[in-house]
Design a protein around this motif. Structure first.
Motif, PDB file in Angstrom:
ATOM      1  N   ARG A 162      21.424 -66.533 -61.292  1.00 56.49           N
ATOM      2  CA  ARG A 162      22.101 -67.615 -62.031  1.00 56.49           C
ATOM      3  C   ARG A 162      21.489 -68.972 -61.710  1.00 56.49           C
ATOM      4  NH1 ARG A 162      26.583 -64.207 -61.204  1.00 56.49           N
ATOM      5  NH2 ARG A 162      27.182 -65.213 -59.248  1.00 56.49           N
ATOM      6  N   ILE A 163      21.197 -69.203 -60.437  1.00 52.51           N
ATOM      7  CA  ILE A 163      20.585 -70.478 -60.047  1.00 52.51           C
ATOM      8  C   ILE A 163      19.242 -70.658 -60.748  1.00 52.51           C
ATOM      9  CG2 ILE A 163      19.528 -71.735 -58.117  1.00 52.51           C
ATOM     10  CD1 ILE A 163      21.731 -70.428 -56.335  1.00 52.51           C
ATOM     11  N   ALA A 164      18.488 -69.574 -60.844  1.00 56.16           N
ATOM     12  CA  ALA A 164      17.157 -69.631 -61.459  1.00 56.16           C
ATOM     13  C   ALA A 164      17.196 -69.441 -62.973  1.00 56.16           C
ATOM     14  CB  ALA A 164      16.253 -68.576 -60.827  1.00 56.16           C
ATOM     15  N   CYS A 165      18.398 -69.260 -63.525  1.00 57.66           N
ATOM     16  CA  CYS A 165      18.582 -69.064 -64.973  1.00 57.66           C
ATOM     17  C   CYS A 165      17.820 -67.850 -65.492  1.00 57.66           C
ATOM     18  CB  CYS A 165      18.182 -70.321 -65.746  1.00 57.66           C
ATOM     19  SG  CYS A 165      19.211 -71.734 -65.375  1.00 57.66           S
ATOM     20  N   CYS A 166      17.974 -66.742 -64.787  1.00 54.39           N
ATOM     21  CA  CYS A 166      17.355 -65.495 -65.236  1.00 54.39           C
ATOM     22  C   CYS A 166      18.170 -64.333 -64.680  1.00 54.39           C
ATOM     23  CB  CYS A 166      15.898 -65.414 -64.787  1.00 54.39           C
ATOM     24  SG  CYS A 166      15.656 -65.405 -63.007  1.00 54.39           S
ATOM     25  N   SER A 167      17.786 -63.133 -65.056  1.00 52.95           N
ATOM     26  CA  SER A 167      18.478 -61.956 -64.550  1.00 52.95           C
ATOM     27  C   SER A 167      18.107 -61.722 -63.085  1.00 52.95           C
ATOM     28  CB  SER A 167      18.099 -60.727 -65.364  1.00 52.95           C
ATOM     29  OG  SER A 167      16.751 -60.375 -65.108  1.00 52.95           O
ATOM     30  N   THR A 168      18.946 -60.963 -62.404  1.00 52.88           N
ATOM     31  CA  THR A 168      18.665 -60.604 -61.016  1.00 52.88           C
ATOM     32  C   THR A 168      17.336 -59.861 -60.921  1.00 52.88           C
ATOM     33  OG1 THR A 168      21.030 -60.426 -60.602  1.00 52.88           O
ATOM     34  CG2 THR A 168      19.583 -59.355 -59.026  1.00 52.88           C
ATOM     35  N   TYR A 169      17.120 -58.943 -61.841  1.00 48.89           N
ATOM     36  CA  TYR A 169      15.885 -58.163 -61.859  1.00 48.89           C
ATOM     37  C   TYR A 169      14.670 -59.080 -62.016  1.00 48.89           C
ATOM     38  CZ  TYR A 169      12.262 -55.005 -63.555  1.00 48.89           C
ATOM     39  OH  TYR A 169      11.088 -54.331 -63.727  1.00 48.89           O
ATOM     40  N   HIS A 170      14.722 -59.987 -62.981  1.00 47.90           N
ATOM     41  CA  HIS A 170      13.598 -60.889 -63.221  1.00 47.90           C
ATOM     42  C   HIS A 170      13.393 -61.821 -62.026  1.00 47.90           C
ATOM     43  CE1 HIS A 170      10.645 -63.065 -65.546  1.00 47.90           C
ATOM     44  NE2 HIS A 170      11.255 -64.199 -65.249  1.00 47.90           N
ATOM     45  N   TYR A 171      14.476 -62.286 -61.437  1.00 45.61           N
ATOM     46  CA  TYR A 171      14.357 -63.158 -60.265  1.00 45.61           C
ATOM     47  C   TYR A 171      13.624 -62.438 -59.137  1.00 45.61           C
ATOM     48  CZ  TYR A 171      15.338 -66.108 -56.321  1.00 45.61           C
ATOM     49  OH  TYR A 171      15.176 -66.906 -55.209  1.00 45.61           O
ATOM     50  N   GLN A 172      14.008 -61.200 -58.866  1.00 46.77           N
ATOM     51  CA  GLN A 172      13.370 -60.453 -57.784  1.00 46.77           C
ATOM     52  C   GLN A 172      11.887 -60.217 -58.070  1.00 46.77           C
ATOM     53  OE1 GLN A 172      15.708 -57.215 -55.870  1.00 46.77           O
ATOM     54  NE2 GLN A 172      17.253 -57.790 -57.383  1.00 46.77           N
ATOM     55  N   ARG A 173      11.565 -59.916 -59.301  1.00 47.50           N
ATOM     56  CA  ARG A 173      10.152 -59.718 -59.676  1.00 47.50           C
ATOM     57  C   ARG A 173       9.350 -61.003 -59.510  1.00 47.50           C
ATOM     58  NH1 ARG A 173       8.008 -55.935 -63.536  1.00 47.50           N
ATOM     59  NH2 ARG A 173       7.097 -57.810 -64.418  1.00 47.50           N
ATOM     60  N   PHE A 222      10.135 -63.586 -57.635  1.00 46.21           N
ATOM     61  CA  PHE A 222      10.089 -63.941 -56.222  1.00 46.21           C
ATOM     62  C   PHE A 222       8.952 -63.187 -55.534  1.00 46.21           C
ATOM     63  CE2 PHE A 222      10.921 -63.790 -51.777  1.00 46.21           C
ATOM     64  CZ  PHE A 222      11.463 -65.023 -51.479  1.00 46.21           C
ATOM     65  N   THR A 223       8.877 -61.898 -55.790  1.00 49.66           N
ATOM     66  CA  THR A 223       7.827 -61.082 -55.192  1.00 49.66           C
ATOM     67  C   THR A 223       6.449 -61.589 -55.606  1.00 49.66           C
ATOM     68  OG1 THR A 223       9.268 -59.154 -55.107  1.00 49.66           O
ATOM     69  CG2 THR A 223       6.893 -58.738 -54.988  1.00 49.66           C
ATOM     70  N   TYR A 224       6.306 -61.940 -56.864  1.00 49.71           N
ATOM     71  CA  TYR A 224       5.033 -62.465 -57.362  1.00 49.71           C
ATOM     72  C   TYR A 224       4.679 -63.782 -56.673  1.00 49.71           C
ATOM     73  CZ  TYR A 224       1.610 -64.520 -60.506  1.00 49.71           C
ATOM     74  OH  TYR A 224       0.488 -65.119 -61.007  1.00 49.71           O
ATOM     75  N   MET A 225       5.648 -64.678 -56.560  1.00 47.70           N
ATOM     76  CA  MET A 225       5.398 -66.002 -55.986  1.00 47.70           C
ATOM     77  C   MET A 225       5.218 -65.958 -54.465  1.00 47.70           C
ATOM     78  SD  MET A 225       5.497 -68.217 -58.549  1.00 47.70           S
ATOM     79  CE  MET A 225       6.041 -69.823 -58.010  1.00 47.70           C
ATOM     80  N   ALA A 226       6.028 -65.146 -53.779  1.00 48.96           N
ATOM     81  CA  ALA A 226       6.019 -65.135 -52.321  1.00 48.96           C
ATOM     82  C   ALA A 226       5.081 -64.093 -51.715  1.00 48.96           C
ATOM     83  CB  ALA A 226       7.435 -64.898 -51.796  1.00 48.96           C
ATOM     84  N   GLY A 227       4.742 -63.086 -52.486  1.00 43.37           N
ATOM     85  CA  GLY A 227       3.871 -62.036 -51.960  1.00 43.37           C
ATOM     86  C   GLY A 227       4.613 -60.974 -51.167  1.00 43.37           C
ATOM     87  N   ILE A 228       5.925 -61.109 -51.047  1.00 42.12           N
ATOM     88  CA  ILE A 228       6.775 -60.100 -50.411  1.00 42.12           C
ATOM     89  C   ILE A 228       8.065 -60.012 -51.213  1.00 42.12           C
ATOM     90  CG2 ILE A 228       5.872 -60.376 -48.062  1.00 42.12           C
ATOM     91  CD1 ILE A 228       8.342 -62.059 -47.408  1.00 42.12           C
ATOM     92  N   THR A 229       8.768 -58.913 -51.045  1.00 40.39           N
ATOM     93  CA  THR A 229      10.021 -58.755 -51.787  1.00 40.39           C
ATOM     94  C   THR A 229      11.079 -59.723 -51.270  1.00 40.39           C
ATOM     95  OG1 THR A 229      10.937 -57.091 -50.293  1.00 40.39           O
ATOM     96  CG2 THR A 229       9.555 -56.288 -52.130  1.00 40.39           C
ATOM     97  N   LEU A 230      12.059 -59.957 -52.087  1.00 43.44           N
ATOM     98  CA  LEU A 230      13.166 -60.825 -51.713  1.00 43.44           C
ATOM     99  C   LEU A 230      13.889 -60.275 -50.488  1.00 43.44           C
ATOM    100  CD1 LEU A 230      15.069 -63.207 -52.234  1.00 43.44           C
ATOM    101  CD2 LEU A 230      16.266 -61.776 -53.910  1.00 43.44           C
ATOM    102  N   ALA A 231      14.160 -58.990 -50.487  1.00 38.62           N
ATOM    103  CA  ALA A 231      14.858 -58.369 -49.360  1.00 38.62           C
ATOM    104  C   ALA A 231      14.063 -58.531 -48.063  1.00 38.62           C
ATOM    105  CB  ALA A 231      15.123 -56.895 -49.647  1.00 38.62           C
ATOM    106  N   GLU A 232      12.753 -58.354 -48.152  1.00 40.95           N
ATOM    107  CA  GLU A 232      11.902 -58.503 -46.964  1.00 40.95           C
ATOM    108  C   GLU A 232      11.901 -59.953 -46.487  1.00 40.95           C
ATOM    109  OE1 GLU A 232       9.306 -57.502 -43.823  1.00 40.95           O
ATOM    110  OE2 GLU A 232      10.666 -56.321 -45.058  1.00 40.95           O
ATOM    111  N   TYR A 233      11.842 -60.887 -47.409  1.00 42.34           N
ATOM    112  CA  TYR A 233      11.871 -62.302 -47.040  1.00 42.34           C
ATOM    113  C   TYR A 233      13.168 -62.630 -46.294  1.00 42.34           C
ATOM    114  CZ  TYR A 233      12.275 -67.332 -47.271  1.00 42.34           C
ATOM    115  OH  TYR A 233      12.449 -68.651 -46.925  1.00 42.34           O
ATOM    116  N   ILE A 234      14.285 -62.172 -46.839  1.00 43.65           N
ATOM    117  CA  ILE A 234      15.586 -62.446 -46.220  1.00 43.65           C
ATOM    118  C   ILE A 234      15.646 -61.804 -44.838  1.00 43.65           C
ATOM    119  CG2 ILE A 234      18.064 -61.979 -46.391  1.00 43.65           C
ATOM    120  CD1 ILE A 234      17.685 -62.328 -49.485  1.00 43.65           C
TER     121      ILE A 234
END
Length: 105
Positions: A29-40, A42-54
């Motif tokens: 919601r913060i990023a104005c997209c679906s959870t699925y799209h946000y996670q994808r 995030f992984t693209y931008m950060a180089g690691i999954t969201l769960a791994e980053y957290i």
């Protein structure tokens, strides 16, 4: 540029909620997209999954807390939402992986 600003806002949300359960839907919601799209993305931008980053952020903060020496390990585990014996394994694995490899050459 708008996507980067929203991503930064979502990162602020993550940082503010590291001792709580992080709501992936809220991140979307913060990023104005679906959870699925946000996670994808995030992984693209950060180089690691969201769960791994957290997980890495929580383990880094737990290490700082442990160095302070004022809290019990079980209290630190609960602070970062680890309510079972897996905290020790995850913490040990994380910090062993983060050590530079030794070379005898």
């Amino acid at each position: 540029m708008e996507w980067v600003e929203r991503l930064n806002q979502s990162m602020n949300y993550i940082e503010e909620h590291l001792t709580d359960e992080i709501d992936y839907e809220q991140l979307g919601r913060i990023a104005c997209c679906s959870t699925y799209h946000y996670q994808r993305m995030f992984t693209y931008m950060a180089g690691i999954t969201l769960a791994e980053y957290i997980r890495r952020r929580k383990m880094s903060l737990a290490a700082v807390d442990l160095q302070g020496g004022d809290e019990r390990i079980i209290d630190i585990a609960e602070k970062y939402d680890y309510h079972n014996a897996s905290f020790e394994c995850i913490f040990t694995d994380y910090h062993n992986c983060m050590q530079p490899s030794r070379s005898f050459l």
